[in-house]
Write a protein that holds these residues in place. Structure first.
Motif, PDB file in Angstrom:
ATOM      1  N   TYR A  21       0.867  -0.973   0.058  1.00 20.05           N
ATOM      2  CA  TYR A  21       0.026  -0.163  -0.207  1.00 20.05           C
ATOM      3  C   TYR A  21       0.726   1.131  -0.312  1.00 20.05           C
ATOM      4  N   ILE A  22       1.838   1.443   0.622  1.00 20.48           N
ATOM      5  CA  ILE A  22       2.671   2.478   0.678  1.00 20.48           C
ATOM      6  C   ILE A  22       3.390   2.976  -0.555  1.00 20.48           C
ATOM      7  N   GLY A  23       4.299   1.558  -0.695  1.00 26.05           N
ATOM      8  CA  GLY A  23       4.977   1.731  -1.887  1.00 26.05           C
ATOM      9  C   GLY A  23       4.173   1.714  -3.551  1.00 26.05           C
ATOM     10  N   HIS A  24       2.624   1.823  -3.654  1.00 28.86           N
ATOM     11  CA  HIS A  24       1.843   1.622  -5.105  1.00 28.86           C
ATOM     12  C   HIS A  24       1.389   2.990  -4.338  1.00 28.86           C
ATOM     13  N   THR A  25       1.132   4.055  -3.554  1.00 35.16           N
ATOM     14  CA  THR A  25       0.406   4.805  -3.442  1.00 35.16           C
ATOM     15  C   THR A  25       1.465   6.515  -2.772  1.00 35.16           C
ATOM     16  N   GLY A  26       2.559   5.830  -2.676  1.00 35.24           N
ATOM     17  CA  GLY A  26       3.389   6.545  -2.041  1.00 35.24           C
ATOM     18  C   GLY A  26       2.867   7.185  -0.607  1.00 35.24           C
ATOM     19  N   ARG A  27       1.562   6.832   0.348  1.00 32.68           N
ATOM     20  CA  ARG A  27       1.376   7.530   1.688  1.00 32.68           C
ATOM     21  C   ARG A  27       1.582   6.548   2.336  1.00 32.68           C
TER      22      ARG A  27
ATOM     23  N   THR B  48      -5.332  -0.649 -15.181  1.00 33.96           N
ATOM     24  CA  THR B  48      -6.363  -0.319 -13.752  1.00 33.96           C
ATOM     25  C   THR B  48      -4.815  -0.482 -12.658  1.00 33.96           C
ATOM     26  N   PRO B  49      -5.672   0.434 -11.601  1.00 34.63           N
ATOM     27  CA  PRO B  49      -4.456  -0.187 -10.796  1.00 34.63           C
ATOM     28  C   PRO B  49      -4.188  -1.002 -10.620  1.00 34.63           C
ATOM     29  N   LEU B  50      -4.727  -2.320 -10.286  1.00 33.82           N
ATOM     30  CA  LEU B  50      -4.921  -3.159  -9.684  1.00 33.82           C
ATOM     31  C   LEU B  50      -4.165  -3.966 -10.279  1.00 33.82           C
ATOM     32  N   GLN B  51      -3.969  -3.868 -11.989  1.00 33.72           N
ATOM     33  CA  GLN B  51      -3.989  -4.480 -12.998  1.00 33.72           C
ATOM     34  C   GLN B  51      -1.711  -4.270 -12.585  1.00 33.72           C
ATOM     35  N   LEU B  52      -1.717  -2.943 -12.594  1.00 34.49           N
ATOM     36  CA  LEU B  52      -0.912  -1.935 -12.875  1.00 34.49           C
ATOM     37  C   LEU B  52       0.150  -3.025 -11.592  1.00 34.49           C
ATOM     38  N   LEU B  53      -0.612  -2.912 -10.021  1.00 32.98           N
ATOM     39  CA  LEU B  53       0.242  -3.869  -9.090  1.00 32.98           C
ATOM     40  C   LEU B  53       0.476  -4.836  -9.178  1.00 32.98           C
ATOM     41  N   LEU B  54      -0.488  -6.435  -9.977  1.00 31.41           N
ATOM     42  CA  LEU B  54      -0.192  -7.363  -9.982  1.00 31.41           C
ATOM     43  C   LEU B  54       0.890  -7.595 -11.277  1.00 31.41           C
ATOM     44  N   LYS B  55       0.454  -6.852 -12.105  1.00 31.74           N
ATOM     45  CA  LYS B  55       1.502  -7.099 -12.961  1.00 31.74           C
ATOM     46  C   LYS B  55       2.746  -6.353 -13.731  1.00 31.74           C
ATOM     47  N   VAL B  56       3.164  -5.494 -12.496  1.00 28.45           N
ATOM     48  CA  VAL B  56       3.951  -4.511 -12.393  1.00 28.45           C
ATOM     49  C   VAL B  56       4.821  -4.400 -11.592  1.00 28.45           C
ATOM     50  N   GLU B  57       4.395  -3.555 -11.079  1.00 27.56           N
ATOM     51  CA  GLU B  57       4.635  -3.502  -9.310  1.00 27.56           C
ATOM     52  C   GLU B  57       5.334  -4.539  -8.718  1.00 27.56           C
ATOM     53  N   ILE B  58       4.595  -5.094  -8.541  1.00 23.05           N
ATOM     54  CA  ILE B  58       4.980  -6.942  -7.818  1.00 23.05           C
ATOM     55  C   ILE B  58       5.473  -7.754  -8.356  1.00 23.05           C
ATOM     56  N   PRO B  59       5.713  -7.959  -9.324  1.00 25.98           N
ATOM     57  CA  PRO B  59       7.071  -8.695 -10.081  1.00 25.98           C
ATOM     58  C   PRO B  59       8.315  -8.159  -9.964  1.00 25.98           C
ATOM     59  N   LEU B  60       8.630  -6.845 -10.580  1.00 22.28           N
ATOM     60  CA  LEU B  60       9.960  -6.151 -10.506  1.00 22.28           C
ATOM     61  C   LEU B  60       9.967  -5.714  -9.146  1.00 22.28           C
ATOM     62  N   GLY B  61       8.648  -6.020  -7.709  1.00 17.20           N
ATOM     63  CA  GLY B  61       9.859  -5.757  -6.751  1.00 17.20           C
ATOM     64  C   GLY B  61       9.839  -6.634  -6.291  1.00 17.20           C
ATOM     65  N   LEU B  62       9.616  -8.170  -6.486  1.00 10.19           N
ATOM     66  CA  LEU B  62       9.638  -9.138  -5.670  1.00 10.19           C
ATOM     67  C   LEU B  62      11.076  -9.563  -5.158  1.00 10.19           C
ATOM     68  N   PRO B  63      12.356  -8.532  -6.237  1.00  9.03           N
ATOM     69  CA  PRO B  63      13.491  -8.792  -5.779  1.00  9.03           C
ATOM     70  C   PRO B  63      13.559  -8.502  -4.107  1.00  9.03           C
ATOM     71  N   LEU B  64      13.181  -6.836  -4.608  1.00  6.19           N
ATOM     72  CA  LEU B  64      13.647  -6.570  -2.554  1.00  6.19           C
ATOM     73  C   LEU B  64      12.988  -6.862  -2.035  1.00  6.19           C
ATOM     74  N   LEU B  65      11.376  -7.633  -1.911  1.00  4.33           N
ATOM     75  CA  LEU B  65      10.747  -8.277  -1.083  1.00  4.33           C
ATOM     76  C   LEU B  65      11.252  -9.585  -0.511  1.00  4.33           C
TER      77      LEU B  65
END
Length: 246
Positions: A51-57, A129-146
């Motif tokens: 949530y923090i990473g996606h929204t920046g809040r 959509t924001p959900l598609q962006l999160l699931l298909k782009v952000e989570i896969p690319l951010g997985l190494p740091l997770l």
């Protein structure tokens, strides 16, 4: 040297493998604390970090929170929780959950925030959509740091789980506290060797997992930049790809 060899002999002592509170049982308890606490921490920290990473809040608050949590004295927290929850496994488990949350939370939101904004803008321009962006782009690319955050949390807990024995929570720390009480240095060193071996094995396993989940294009691009010595600027990084697409 003799003490080290005696400690190795203690580890492989057949009597220790089947006695009450045997070494395999203590190892299983130690790993149970490690993976159990990290799994609970992940259930709490990963959604919040995404949530923090996606929204920046809330990023500043998250940074302050994780820094403060890392400063907590493990033994002091364990004793306070043991006074409230009683002797047993609950106080150690909750203590280790609190220890594992900061690195997992940091890995979750840092993984999403490390993604180049040009990639986010391109995905948005494609109509995601924001959900598609999160699931298909952000989570896969951010997985190494997770995975890196999970790796840090695992190592934090496996090294600290020895404290569980301080409140009769079992694990390998029981041998160390008993060795201190009886001045049995062989037992203390043997248990320390087992704990160190567990930490090194888990470090190697999660390092391989982190390497495996890193997208091939991302790792290759990073390698080219490092070898060329070029600065990591967005324009320099993405100009060749833009010319190719054109």
């Amino acid at each position: 040297m003799n003490l080290f060899l005696d400690a190795i002999a203690w580890i492989f002592n057949p009597a220790l493998q089947s006695a009450p509170g045997a070494l395999p049982q203590r190892i299983a308890e130690h790993l149970g604390y490690t993976f159990g606490a990290t799994a609970i921490a992940a259930l709490i920290a990963i959604p919040l970090g995404y949530y923090i990473g996606h929204t920046g809040r809330g990023r500043e608050l998250a940074v302050a929170f994780t820094g403060g949590m890392r400063a907590l004295p493990s033994l002091g927290v364990l004793i306070l929780l043991a006074l409230g929850l009683g002797i047993g496994f609950k106080a150690p488990l909750l203590t280790f959950v609190l220890l594992a949350i900061p690195p997992v939370l940091s890995g979750a939101y840092a993984g999403l925030q490390s993604i180049d904004r040009n990639v986010i803008q391109a995905a948005t321009a494609l109509g995601m959509t924001p959900l598609q962006l999160l699931l298909k782009v952000e989570i896969p690319l951010g997985l190494p740091l997770l995975i890196g955050g999970l790796r840090a949390g695992i190592l934090q807990v496996v090294a600290t789980a020895t404290l569980a024995a301080y409140v009769s929570g079992g694990a390998l720390g029981g041998y160390i506290f008993l060795g201190i009480a009886t001045r049995n240095y062989i037992e203390m060193l043997g248990a320390s060797i087992v704990i160190t071996a567990l930490a090194l094995a888990l470090e190697a396993i999660f390092a391989l997992i982190q390497k495996f989940v890193t997208p091939r294009g991302v790792s290759a691009l990073s390698g080219r930049i490092n070898r060329a010595g070029a600065p990591r600027t967005r324009g320099a990084t993405h100009a060749p790809e833009q010319r190719t697409l054109a």
